[in-house]
Scaffold this active site. Sequence first.
Site, mmCIF file in Angstrom:
data_model
loop_
_atom_site.group_PDB
_atom_site.id
_atom_site.type_symbol
_atom_site.label_atom_id
_atom_site.label_comp_id
_atom_site.label_asym_id
_atom_site.label_seq_id
_atom_site.Cartn_x
_atom_site.Cartn_y
_atom_site.Cartn_z
ATOM 1 N N ASN A 1 -2.080 -11.836 18.231
ATOM 2 C CA ASN A 1 -3.332 -12.409 19.177
ATOM 3 C C ASN A 1 -3.000 -12.310 20.239
ATOM 4 O O ASN A 1 -4.101 -11.724 21.353
ATOM 5 C CB ASN A 1 -4.104 -13.646 18.936
ATOM 6 N N GLU B 1 -5.804 -10.324 14.423
ATOM 7 C CA GLU B 1 -7.342 -10.905 13.866
ATOM 8 C C GLU B 1 -8.201 -11.103 14.831
ATOM 9 O O GLU B 1 -9.458 -11.164 14.190
ATOM 10 C CB GLU B 1 -7.108 -12.269 12.691
ATOM 11 N N SER C 1 2.821 -14.794 18.879
ATOM 12 C CA SER C 1 1.878 -14.366 18.251
ATOM 13 C C SER C 1 0.849 -12.878 18.623
ATOM 14 O O SER C 1 1.165 -12.063 19.559
ATOM 15 C CB SER C 1 0.767 -15.470 19.091
ATOM 16 N N ARG D 1 1.168 -1.202 0.187
ATOM 17 C CA ARG D 1 -0.106 -0.236 0.159
ATOM 18 C C ARG D 1 0.968 1.399 -0.323
ATOM 19 O O ARG D 1 0.719 2.286 -0.651
ATOM 20 C CB ARG D 1 -0.507 -0.122 1.586
ATOM 21 N N LYS E 1 -9.009 -20.220 16.441
ATOM 22 C CA LYS E 1 -8.094 -19.934 17.084
ATOM 23 C C LYS E 1 -7.061 -18.717 17.341
ATOM 24 O O LYS E 1 -6.655 -18.999 18.562
ATOM 25 C CB LYS E 1 -6.990 -21.191 16.358
HETATM 26 N N1 LIG Z 1 2.234 -12.966 10.631
HETATM 27 C C1 LIG Z 1 2.560 -14.217 10.807
HETATM 28 O O1 LIG Z 1 3.099 -14.583 11.716
HETATM 29 C C2 LIG Z 1 1.036 -14.941 10.335
HETATM 30 C C3 LIG Z 1 0.086 -14.190 9.681
HETATM 31 N N2 LIG Z 1 -0.959 -14.609 8.870
HETATM 32 C C4 LIG Z 1 -1.967 -13.616 8.559
HETATM 33 O O2 LIG Z 1 -1.772 -13.283 7.883
HETATM 34 C C5 LIG Z 1 -2.752 -12.143 7.609
HETATM 35 C C6 LIG Z 1 -1.410 -10.896 7.648
HETATM 36 O O3 LIG Z 1 -1.240 -10.929 8.780
HETATM 37 P P1 LIG Z 1 0.002 -10.204 8.786
HETATM 38 O O4 LIG Z 1 1.062 -10.090 8.392
HETATM 39 O O5 LIG Z 1 0.878 -10.698 10.573
HETATM 40 O O6 LIG Z 1 0.008 -8.482 9.293
HETATM 41 P P2 LIG Z 1 0.684 -7.340 10.505
HETATM 42 O O7 LIG Z 1 -0.163 -7.317 11.637
HETATM 43 O O8 LIG Z 1 2.028 -7.830 10.592
HETATM 44 O O9 LIG Z 1 0.773 -6.409 9.301
HETATM 45 C C7 LIG Z 1 -0.620 -5.373 9.311
HETATM 46 C C8 LIG Z 1 -0.227 -5.027 7.864
HETATM 47 O O10 LIG Z 1 -1.415 -4.452 8.059
HETATM 48 C C9 LIG Z 1 -1.813 -4.101 6.634
HETATM 49 N N3 LIG Z 1 -2.431 -2.602 7.096
HETATM 50 C C10 LIG Z 1 -2.809 -1.539 7.349
HETATM 51 N N4 LIG Z 1 -3.849 -0.934 7.717
HETATM 52 C C11 LIG Z 1 -4.184 -1.032 6.019
HETATM 53 C C12 LIG Z 1 -5.547 -0.376 5.726
HETATM 54 N N5 LIG Z 1 -6.308 0.039 5.493
HETATM 55 N N6 LIG Z 1 -5.103 -0.820 4.283
HETATM 56 C C13 LIG Z 1 -4.861 -2.285 3.936
HETATM 57 N N7 LIG Z 1 -3.090 -2.405 4.992
HETATM 58 C C14 LIG Z 1 -3.601 -2.060 5.759
HETATM 59 C C15 LIG Z 1 -0.465 -3.008 6.987
HETATM 60 O O11 LIG Z 1 0.176 -2.478 5.683
HETATM 61 C C16 LIG Z 1 0.925 -4.825 7.599
HETATM 62 O O12 LIG Z 1 0.681 -5.595 6.302
HETATM 63 C C17 LIG Z 1 -3.785 -12.510 8.900
HETATM 64 O O13 LIG Z 1 -4.859 -12.312 8.454
HETATM 65 C C18 LIG Z 1 -2.988 -13.053 9.654
HETATM 66 O O14 LIG Z 1 -4.133 -14.548 10.502
HETATM 67 C C19 LIG Z 1 -1.395 -16.249 8.794
HETATM 68 C C20 LIG Z 1 -0.326 -17.044 9.642
HETATM 69 C C21 LIG Z 1 0.958 -16.240 10.101
HETATM 70 O O1 LIG Z 2 -1.808 -17.527 12.639
HETATM 71 C C1 LIG Z 2 -0.377 -17.412 13.288
HETATM 72 C C2 LIG Z 2 0.367 -18.495 13.032
HETATM 73 O O2 LIG Z 2 0.425 -19.554 12.314
HETATM 74 C C3 LIG Z 2 0.415 -16.087 13.037
HETATM 75 O O3 LIG Z 2 -0.957 -15.799 14.802
HETATM 76 P P1 LIG Z 2 -1.066 -14.625 15.440
HETATM 77 O O4 LIG Z 2 -1.598 -13.500 14.212
HETATM 78 O O5 LIG Z 2 -1.262 -14.277 16.231
HETATM 79 O O6 LIG Z 2 0.959 -13.844 15.369
#
Ligand SMILES: NC(=O)C1=CN([C@@H]2O[C@H](COP(=O)(O)OP(=O)(O)OC[C@H]3O[C@@H](n4cnc5c(N)ncnc54)[C@H](O)[C@@H]3O)[C@@H](O)[C@H]2O)C=CC1
Ligand SMILES: O=C(CO)COP(=O)(O)O
Length: 330
Positions: free
Chosen positions: A258, A283, A256, A33, A193
């Site tokens: 969360n 989330e 995490s 973005r 979860k």
């Molecule tokens: N971080 C992890 O280890 C993992 C994350 N996920 C999932 O991936 C998805 C993305 O999470 P993360 O990368 O962890 O996010 P993050 O918490 O690291 O980063 C926040 C994200 O939100 C974006 N953002 C904030 N305001 C915004 C807006 N108005 N419009 C568009 N984007 C905006 C930021 O640019 C950034 O990309 C979530 O659903 C999360 O559950 C899944 C597995 C692992």
């Molecule tokens: O899904 C995740 C790890 O498998 C990430 O969880 P959190 O968004 O709580 O860090």
Amino acid sequence: MVEKIAMIGGGSWATALTKILSENGAQVGWWLRSKDDVQHLLRTRHNPRYLSSVAFDLNRVFPSTDLKEVVEDADWLVLAVPAAFVQGALDKLDRDALRDKRVISAIKGMIPGKNVLVTDYVAERFRLDVEQLGVVAGPCHAEEVALEKQSYLTIGGPDLELAEDFCQLLRNRYVKAHPAADLDGIEYCAVMKNIIALTCGIAHGLGYGDNFQAVLVSNAVQEIRRFLYALSPNQRDLSASAYLGDLLVTAYSQFSRNRTFGNMVGRGYSVKSAQMEMNMVAEGYYAVKSIYELNKKLKVSMPITNAAYHILYEKISPAVELEILKEKLK
Ligand SMILES: NC(=O)C1=CN([C@@H]2O[C@H](COP(=O)(O)OP(=O)(O)OC[C@H]3O[C@@H](n4cnc5c(N)ncnc54)[C@H](O)[C@@H]3O)[C@@H](O)[C@H]2O)C=CC1
Ligand SMILES: O=C(CO)COP(=O)(O)O
């Protein structure tokens, strides 16, 4: 043939997946973005905000703010923004923009307000066949990918060939990946979860210990099983790592989002101040509302989700709500 991937999102998970995919030889058009972040990546090869130790090969990774161009050029679309931003992020795309693409959601959340899974939203908005869709699941924190720690991913989707093709793009020295046929169950479990991890964080913040958390997580497995059965009573083994493994890592890991968010709420932060303190998105905060509202019709017994909802949306004191919850667990 070099696979072309459009990665949507600039956060931790998009950054980790871009690392895995590009280091395996795929060409990744990376939509972020922020113009500043794209400029920074082009100048230094690092994402300034998330996993900033990871250096990208700019012969394979193409950061851009031009969503249409990134998508047009790709065979695969990988969604990795928090669920609350999916609609806004994809807003500018035509309804036919994904017609010939394979679409993978790496998101563990639901579309707030609509209370639908991300794959259901994308399928409807872009008129996609369910066979074009998959999800990335499994216990895997982006921070550990950056450190190249051994990790396991599951790609869920009705088309096992598509799921296996995406697994092949992911497998490397430290990532094992396998396909699974359950799309909805895996996606709902990944949403739920987060609610449990958030509640574990609240309990920890209030001073509850490991004994309590073990009972909370055991009861959570039963709560998830009841809810999934009410929604889609297919056979699935909830002890598989895409379900139980993901619940465990999120409930127990220092990484995490969360759990961290819940912990702050348990320690007395307001929801707003906890959200402001984190540069990341929990989330579970949104998921609680979606699942709670969906359950008004299903009427499944969900004491943990209800407790989290009361704390986060009805401002009931975490201490009072956990006192009530603890009587319902066994
Ligand atoms: N971080 C992890 O280890 C993992 C994350 N996920 C999932 O991936 C998805 C993305 O999470 P993360 O990368 O962890 O996010 P993050 O918490 O690291 O980063 C926040 C994200 O939100 C974006 N953002 C904030 N305001 C915004 C807006 N108005 N419009 C568009 N984007 C905006 C930021 O640019 C950034 O990309 C979530 O659903 C999360 O559950 C899944 C597995 C692992
Ligand atoms: O899904 C995740 C790890 O498998 C990430 O969880 P959190 O968004 O709580 O860090």
